[in-house]
Design a protein around this motif. Structure first.
Motif, PDB file in Angstrom:
ATOM      1  N   ASN A  70       0.977  -1.152  -0.148  1.00 23.97           N
ATOM      2  CA  ASN A  70       0.122   0.024  -0.003  1.00 23.97           C
ATOM      3  C   ASN A  70       0.892   1.161  -0.061  1.00 23.97           C
ATOM      4  O   ASN A  70       1.734   1.378   0.731  1.00 23.97           O
ATOM      5  CB  ASN A  70      -0.951  -0.183   1.243  1.00 23.97           C
ATOM      6  CG  ASN A  70      -2.041   1.063   1.106  1.00 23.97           C
ATOM      7  OD1 ASN A  70      -1.913   2.092   0.212  1.00 23.97           O
ATOM      8  ND2 ASN A  70      -2.984   1.018   2.186  1.00 23.97           N
ATOM      9  N   PHE A  71       0.450   2.101  -1.127  1.00 20.14           N
ATOM     10  CA  PHE A  71       1.226   3.535  -1.191  1.00 20.14           C
ATOM     11  C   PHE A  71       1.303   4.048   0.225  1.00 20.14           C
ATOM     12  O   PHE A  71       2.361   4.859   0.864  1.00 20.14           O
ATOM     13  CB  PHE A  71       0.835   4.126  -2.224  1.00 20.14           C
ATOM     14  CG  PHE A  71       0.857   5.643  -2.345  1.00 20.14           C
ATOM     15  CD1 PHE A  71       0.058   6.654  -1.999  1.00 20.14           C
ATOM     16  CD2 PHE A  71       2.289   6.227  -2.517  1.00 20.14           C
ATOM     17  CE1 PHE A  71       0.235   7.936  -2.008  1.00 20.14           C
ATOM     18  CE2 PHE A  71       2.669   7.328  -2.325  1.00 20.14           C
ATOM     19  CZ  PHE A  71       1.573   8.228  -2.096  1.00 20.14           C
ATOM     20  N   VAL A  72      -0.088   4.411   0.727  1.00 21.63           N
ATOM     21  CA  VAL A  72      -0.106   5.149   1.963  1.00 21.63           C
ATOM     22  C   VAL A  72       0.657   4.777   3.112  1.00 21.63           C
ATOM     23  O   VAL A  72       1.230   5.411   3.992  1.00 21.63           O
ATOM     24  CB  VAL A  72      -1.882   5.249   2.464  1.00 21.63           C
ATOM     25  CG1 VAL A  72      -1.960   6.169   3.378  1.00 21.63           C
ATOM     26  CG2 VAL A  72      -2.511   6.031   0.960  1.00 21.63           C
ATOM     27  N   THR A  73       0.724   3.343   3.321  1.00 25.93           N
ATOM     28  CA  THR A  73       1.322   2.771   4.367  1.00 25.93           C
ATOM     29  C   THR A  73       2.656   3.212   4.256  1.00 25.93           C
ATOM     30  O   THR A  73       3.477   3.267   5.233  1.00 25.93           O
ATOM     31  CB  THR A  73       0.727   1.263   4.470  1.00 25.93           C
ATOM     32  OG1 THR A  73      -0.389   1.132   4.626  1.00 25.93           O
ATOM     33  CG2 THR A  73       1.699   0.647   5.681  1.00 25.93           C
ATOM     34  N   ALA A  74       3.256   2.974   2.869  1.00 25.99           N
ATOM     35  CA  ALA A  74       4.697   3.140   2.927  1.00 25.99           C
ATOM     36  C   ALA A  74       5.190   4.548   3.108  1.00 25.99           C
ATOM     37  O   ALA A  74       6.217   5.019   3.758  1.00 25.99           O
ATOM     38  CB  ALA A  74       5.172   2.693   1.602  1.00 25.99           C
ATOM     39  N   VAL A  75       4.403   5.387   2.883  1.00 24.27           N
ATOM     40  CA  VAL A  75       4.655   6.936   3.015  1.00 24.27           C
ATOM     41  C   VAL A  75       4.504   7.222   4.341  1.00 24.27           C
ATOM     42  O   VAL A  75       5.324   8.103   5.025  1.00 24.27           O
ATOM     43  CB  VAL A  75       3.626   7.774   2.265  1.00 24.27           C
ATOM     44  CG1 VAL A  75       3.515   9.127   2.599  1.00 24.27           C
ATOM     45  CG2 VAL A  75       3.945   7.717   0.654  1.00 24.27           C
ATOM     46  N   LEU A  76       3.494   6.671   5.257  1.00 26.92           N
ATOM     47  CA  LEU A  76       3.318   6.883   6.626  1.00 26.92           C
ATOM     48  C   LEU A  76       4.600   6.452   7.351  1.00 26.92           C
ATOM     49  O   LEU A  76       4.965   6.932   8.398  1.00 26.92           O
ATOM     50  CB  LEU A  76       1.963   6.602   7.289  1.00 26.92           C
ATOM     51  CG  LEU A  76       0.668   7.156   6.656  1.00 26.92           C
ATOM     52  CD1 LEU A  76      -0.688   6.522   6.980  1.00 26.92           C
ATOM     53  CD2 LEU A  76       0.718   8.718   7.064  1.00 26.92           C
ATOM     54  N   LEU A  77       4.855   5.228   6.920  1.00 30.00           N
ATOM     55  CA  LEU A  77       6.146   4.678   7.727  1.00 30.00           C
ATOM     56  C   LEU A  77       7.426   5.432   7.503  1.00 30.00           C
ATOM     57  O   LEU A  77       8.075   5.749   8.357  1.00 30.00           O
ATOM     58  CB  LEU A  77       6.244   3.125   7.289  1.00 30.00           C
ATOM     59  CG  LEU A  77       5.238   2.126   7.748  1.00 30.00           C
ATOM     60  CD1 LEU A  77       5.424   0.777   7.006  1.00 30.00           C
ATOM     61  CD2 LEU A  77       5.218   1.970   9.385  1.00 30.00           C
ATOM     62  N   LEU A 120       8.578   8.442  -3.360  1.00 35.16           N
ATOM     63  CA  LEU A 120       7.439   7.639  -2.910  1.00 35.16           C
ATOM     64  C   LEU A 120       6.207   8.403  -3.464  1.00 35.16           C
ATOM     65  O   LEU A 120       4.969   7.960  -3.941  1.00 35.16           O
ATOM     66  CB  LEU A 120       7.177   6.970  -1.551  1.00 35.16           C
ATOM     67  CG  LEU A 120       7.922   5.708  -1.068  1.00 35.16           C
ATOM     68  CD1 LEU A 120       8.007   5.529   0.301  1.00 35.16           C
ATOM     69  CD2 LEU A 120       7.858   4.577  -2.045  1.00 35.16           C
ATOM     70  N   ILE A 121       6.185   9.856  -3.027  1.00 34.08           N
ATOM     71  CA  ILE A 121       4.973  10.703  -3.465  1.00 34.08           C
ATOM     72  C   ILE A 121       5.214  10.803  -4.832  1.00 34.08           C
ATOM     73  O   ILE A 121       3.795  10.937  -5.248  1.00 34.08           O
ATOM     74  CB  ILE A 121       5.322  11.832  -2.484  1.00 34.08           C
ATOM     75  CG1 ILE A 121       5.007  11.721  -0.814  1.00 34.08           C
ATOM     76  CG2 ILE A 121       4.253  13.099  -2.979  1.00 34.08           C
ATOM     77  CD1 ILE A 121       5.326  12.752  -0.021  1.00 34.08           C
ATOM     78  N   VAL A 122       6.200  11.208  -5.517  1.00 32.60           N
ATOM     79  CA  VAL A 122       6.172  11.139  -6.947  1.00 32.60           C
ATOM     80  C   VAL A 122       5.589  10.088  -7.639  1.00 32.60           C
ATOM     81  O   VAL A 122       4.941  10.216  -8.573  1.00 32.60           O
ATOM     82  CB  VAL A 122       7.571  11.919  -7.125  1.00 32.60           C
ATOM     83  CG1 VAL A 122       7.501  11.768  -8.832  1.00 32.60           C
ATOM     84  CG2 VAL A 122       7.921  13.236  -6.682  1.00 32.60           C
ATOM     85  N   ASP A 123       5.951   9.110  -7.248  1.00 30.21           N
ATOM     86  CA  ASP A 123       5.853   7.634  -7.883  1.00 30.21           C
ATOM     87  C   ASP A 123       4.741   6.871  -7.289  1.00 30.21           C
ATOM     88  O   ASP A 123       4.730   5.851  -7.053  1.00 30.21           O
ATOM     89  CB  ASP A 123       6.917   6.724  -7.891  1.00 30.21           C
ATOM     90  CG  ASP A 123       7.899   7.382  -9.019  1.00 30.21           C
ATOM     91  OD1 ASP A 123       9.022   6.950  -8.854  1.00 30.21           O
ATOM     92  OD2 ASP A 123       7.688   8.238 -10.049  1.00 30.21           O
ATOM     93  N   ASN A 124       3.421   7.720  -6.820  1.00 27.02           N
ATOM     94  CA  ASN A 124       2.670   7.144  -5.997  1.00 27.02           C
ATOM     95  C   ASN A 124       1.633   6.231  -6.934  1.00 27.02           C
ATOM     96  O   ASN A 124       0.984   5.438  -6.327  1.00 27.02           O
ATOM     97  CB  ASN A 124       1.464   8.276  -5.403  1.00 27.02           C
ATOM     98  CG  ASN A 124       1.069   9.245  -6.585  1.00 27.02           C
ATOM     99  OD1 ASN A 124       1.194   8.839  -7.760  1.00 27.02           O
ATOM    100  ND2 ASN A 124       0.194  10.019  -5.940  1.00 27.02           N
ATOM    101  N   ASP A 125       1.786   6.447  -8.150  1.00 28.11           N
ATOM    102  CA  ASP A 125       0.750   5.424  -8.877  1.00 28.11           C
ATOM    103  C   ASP A 125       1.228   4.067  -9.004  1.00 28.11           C
ATOM    104  O   ASP A 125       0.483   2.996  -8.912  1.00 28.11           O
ATOM    105  CB  ASP A 125       0.874   5.995 -10.196  1.00 28.11           C
ATOM    106  CG  ASP A 125       0.107   7.252 -10.622  1.00 28.11           C
ATOM    107  OD1 ASP A 125       0.493   8.033 -11.167  1.00 28.11           O
ATOM    108  OD2 ASP A 125      -0.831   7.419  -9.676  1.00 28.11           O
ATOM    109  N   ASP A 126       2.761   3.915  -9.114  1.00 20.91           N
ATOM    110  CA  ASP A 126       3.307   2.591  -9.002  1.00 20.91           C
ATOM    111  C   ASP A 126       4.754   2.394  -8.176  1.00 20.91           C
ATOM    112  O   ASP A 126       5.656   2.968  -8.593  1.00 20.91           O
ATOM    113  CB  ASP A 126       3.625   2.047 -10.771  1.00 20.91           C
ATOM    114  CG  ASP A 126       4.218   0.634 -10.687  1.00 20.91           C
ATOM    115  OD1 ASP A 126       4.793   0.674 -11.893  1.00 20.91           O
ATOM    116  OD2 ASP A 126       3.864  -0.098 -10.098  1.00 20.91           O
ATOM    117  N   ILE A 127       4.448   1.797  -6.932  1.00 22.34           N
ATOM    118  CA  ILE A 127       5.730   1.798  -6.082  1.00 22.34           C
ATOM    119  C   ILE A 127       6.344   0.561  -6.511  1.00 22.34           C
ATOM    120  O   ILE A 127       7.343   0.067  -5.677  1.00 22.34           O
ATOM    121  CB  ILE A 127       5.352   1.983  -4.996  1.00 22.34           C
ATOM    122  CG1 ILE A 127       4.288   0.939  -4.277  1.00 22.34           C
ATOM    123  CG2 ILE A 127       4.803   3.498  -4.666  1.00 22.34           C
ATOM    124  CD1 ILE A 127       4.143   0.778  -2.601  1.00 22.34           C
ATOM    125  N   SER A 128       5.884  -0.357  -7.388  1.00 23.07           N
ATOM    126  CA  SER A 128       6.401  -1.765  -7.652  1.00 23.07           C
ATOM    127  C   SER A 128       7.906  -1.842  -7.622  1.00 23.07           C
ATOM    128  O   SER A 128       8.711  -2.696  -7.467  1.00 23.07           O
ATOM    129  CB  SER A 128       5.882  -2.433  -8.778  1.00 23.07           C
ATOM    130  OG  SER A 128       5.891  -1.735 -10.010  1.00 23.07           O
TER     131      SER A 128
END
Length: 139
Positions: A70-77, A120-128
């Protein structure tokens, strides 16, 4: 003597940079598009389908774990615990990367987690590309 050798190296570098001609390189987009259109998409399941049919009917099977993060979880962590490399553990990085974050005082005094947050914020569509990334700098 050191100054002379430094000046010579600098002059050689300037010469080689000036002599490099990027216009001599060309990209044939038609051949690249053709290569991608003719490519065959495969997966390990389709490759190993023959091996699975050879298994006995009562053989145990295991489910493949999903690598969806999850993008949001990665950014918050990253925002709250980035100095400890917790976001990298969440994204599947090896243990030594987190230890490196801790030993470098929060990833080179907090610079690396901050850049990770921006990436992570810039590449929020695909963090793969950042999932299971073994490098210390994930970008």
């Amino acid at each position: 003597m050191k100054k002379v050798s430094l000046v010579i190296c600098l002059l050689l570098a300037i010469f080689f940079v000036k002599s490099a001609n990027a216009s001599s390189y060309s990209i044939d987009m038609n051949s690249i598009d053709k290569m991608f259109s003719e490519a065959i998409e495969t997966s390990m399941i389709s490759v190993n389908a023959g091996a699975l049919s050879a298994l006995p009917a009562n053989a145990p099977t295991t489910a493949v774990a999903s690598k969806e993060k999850n993008f949001v979880t990665a950014v918050l962590l990253d925002f709250f615990l980035g100095g400890f490399g917790v976001h990298r553990f969440y994204l599947g990085t090896k243990t030594m990367t987190g230890v490196g974050y801790i030993l470098t005082c929060g990833g080179i005094f907090g610079i690396v987690p901050f850049v990770d947050l921006i990436v992570l914020i810039v590449d929020n569509d695909d963090i793969s590309p950042y999932i299971d990334n073994p490098k210390f700098f994930m970008w």
